[in-house]
Design an enzyme around this catalytic site. Structure first.
Site, PDB file in Angstrom:
ATOM      1  N   GLY A  19       0.768  -1.230   0.000  1.00 27.72           N
ATOM      2  CA  GLY A  19       0.000   0.000   0.000  1.00 27.72           C
ATOM      3  C   GLY A  19       0.799   1.278   0.000  1.00 27.72           C
ATOM      4  O   GLY A  19       0.238   2.367   0.155  1.00 27.72           O
ATOM      5  N   CYS A  37     -16.233   4.988 -26.519  1.00 32.36           N
ATOM      6  CA  CYS A  37     -17.538   5.636 -26.654  1.00 32.36           C
ATOM      7  C   CYS A  37     -18.125   5.883 -25.275  1.00 32.36           C
ATOM      8  O   CYS A  37     -19.143   5.313 -24.881  1.00 32.36           O
ATOM      9  CB  CYS A  37     -18.456   4.754 -27.498  1.00 32.36           C
ATOM     10  SG  CYS A  37     -19.962   5.598 -28.011  1.00 32.36           S
TER      11      CYS A  37
END
Length: 430
Positions: free
Chosen positions: A247, A360
């Site tokens: 992390g 799109c």
């Protein structure tokens, strides 16, 4: 744009690993993922050095979900790293690449029976058990295979790190691990009395991703070490391993202020030694699982610029031949990136534009409102720090092919993944 690793500018042109970006595009087309092998190896070696792998017998496991083709498995094997996998597909990739199975940590909050069977048969080193269902399933599979399997229990330590909501994992409200506050961990330990094929040797926790503040990690160390002592005293179980997950935050834009690998590792080890001394226990073997902080800054993506749409007094859209199919993070997390034109690296920054993808979708935006040099259709644009969660999260949305992947080092190009063809895209359709 910040230069990472072996990046350098020669006569306004960007080179990575001693190779011209324009040469890469000429040979491999765009979009194209490019990895700086020298930087990857340096990061691996820094983690091993500063986490005291040789000195204290600690371990560093590369988090494969960040980027895991066979090339990466072979590289981290050469660098004497362990590997963290989270699925049957990642495990199979490691197996086929010849990665040593005993150096694998098998994660996942809902491993299927097939995945558990695969892990046991392959001889995975450690299963990171996430829940009661998995614990029972693993016992049954090991009974059938006549094997003893070493395990860690994954816990949710109740730490809320400051990061994106979707990548927080250490807080109580999480799909991962045995919670502490409701007694699940202790119930799981009690259940071990009924099982003979699994052996608890460690604890694991992961508090989130892209975290810059070291304090949550130090809190995690304190919680885990206290648990080691408590479990020894209450259950007479000697835990030898403590896995602190990964992390660690990395640089994407100038707003990010990450710690160095040395700073992070030193803080963890110093805290572990101090806490264990105060508790009167030996320091267990420590494990960390960096992925992004090894690979992110070592990866870049090259695109060709197509349409440029100037909406007067509103915005200039610069569209590239990729987008959310090769980098979903801006759409998913609003992640920020830096970019430049590879053959205009020293040109004055003149224009503010928005870099748009070709999908799109109105939300297919790679970078919002970025200042860049004069830009033309046909130019090659680079976005940096795309090494983590770019290729690994790529999709065929709009039936767009996944890009090729190459690695560069010392003036040489190594093909890693070939570009998909349209036949590849439809190959599974009946």
């Amino acid at each position: 744009m910040k230069l990472h690793g072996s990046m350098e500018i020669n006569n306004d042109e960007l080179y990575i690993g001693g190779v011209s970006c324009l040469k890469m595009v000429e040979e491999y087309k765009t979009p194209l993922y490019v990895f700086d092998e020298e930087l990857i190896r340096k990061n691996c070696r820094d983690y091993r050095k500063y986490f005291k792998v040789d000195e204290n017998k600690n371990r560093v496991a590369y988090a494969g979900k960040a980027f895991l083709p066979g090339y990466m498995c072979r590289l981290i094997k050469e660098e004497n790293m362990c590997l963290d996998v989270v699925s049957g597909g990642e495990l199979y990739t490691a197996y086929k690449s010849g990665f040593p199975m005993e150096n694998i940590f098998f994660h996942g909050n809902n491993k299927t029976k097939e995945e558990v069977e695969m892990g046991v048969k392959y001889g995975v080193g450690k299963f990171v058990v996430d829940n009661f269902y998995e614990l029972e399933l693993l016992e049954d599979v090991c009974e059938k295979e006549d094997k003893i399997q070493e395990i860690y229990f994954r816990i949710t330590p109740g730490i809320e790190a400051h990061t994106h909501e979707y990548i927080k994992t250490g807080q109580i409200d999480s799909k991962f691990g045995f919670a502490l506050v409701n007694g699940d961990l202790y119930n799981a330990i009690e259940k071990l009395k009924n099982y003979s094929r699994v052996k608890l040797v460690g604890l694991h926790a992961h508090i989130g991703s892209q975290i810059f503040d070291e304090e949550p990690f130090l809190d995690e160390v304190d919680i885990m070490m206290k648990l080691v002592k408590e479990i020894k005293e209450k259950y007479n179980i000697e835990l030898t391993d403590v896995d602190l997950g990964g992390g660690v935050g990395v640089y994407y834009t100038d707003e990010d202020k990450p710690k160095t690998i040395k700073e992070f590792c030193s803080a963890i080890i110093d805290r572990a030694e101090k806490t264990c001394s105060n508790l009167g226990i030996e320091v267990p073997k420590l494990i960390i699982e960096p992925g992004r902080s090894i690979i992110a800054n070592a990866g870049s993506t090259l695109y060709t610029i197509g349409s440029i749409k100037d909406i007067k007094d509103v915005r200039v859209y610069v569209s590239v031949d990729g987008g959310m199919t090769d980098n979903i993070r801006p759409s998913l997390y609003h992640a920020g990136y830096e970019c430049s034109i590879v053959n205009k690296m020293n040109k004055n920054v003149e224009n503010e534009v928005t870099i748009a993808g070709k999908c799109c979708e109105s939300g297919d935006i790679l970078i919002n409102n970025v200042s860049i040099s004069e830009i033309e259709s046909g130019d090659t644009l680079i976005t940096t720090s795309t090494g983590a969660y770019g290729y690994s999260m790529a999709s065929n949305y709009n039936k767009i092919q996944k890009p090729a992947v190459i690695a560069v080092k010392d003036g040489e190009i190594t093909p890693v993944c070939r570009r998909q063809t349209y036949e590849d895209v439809i190959s599974l359709e009946l």
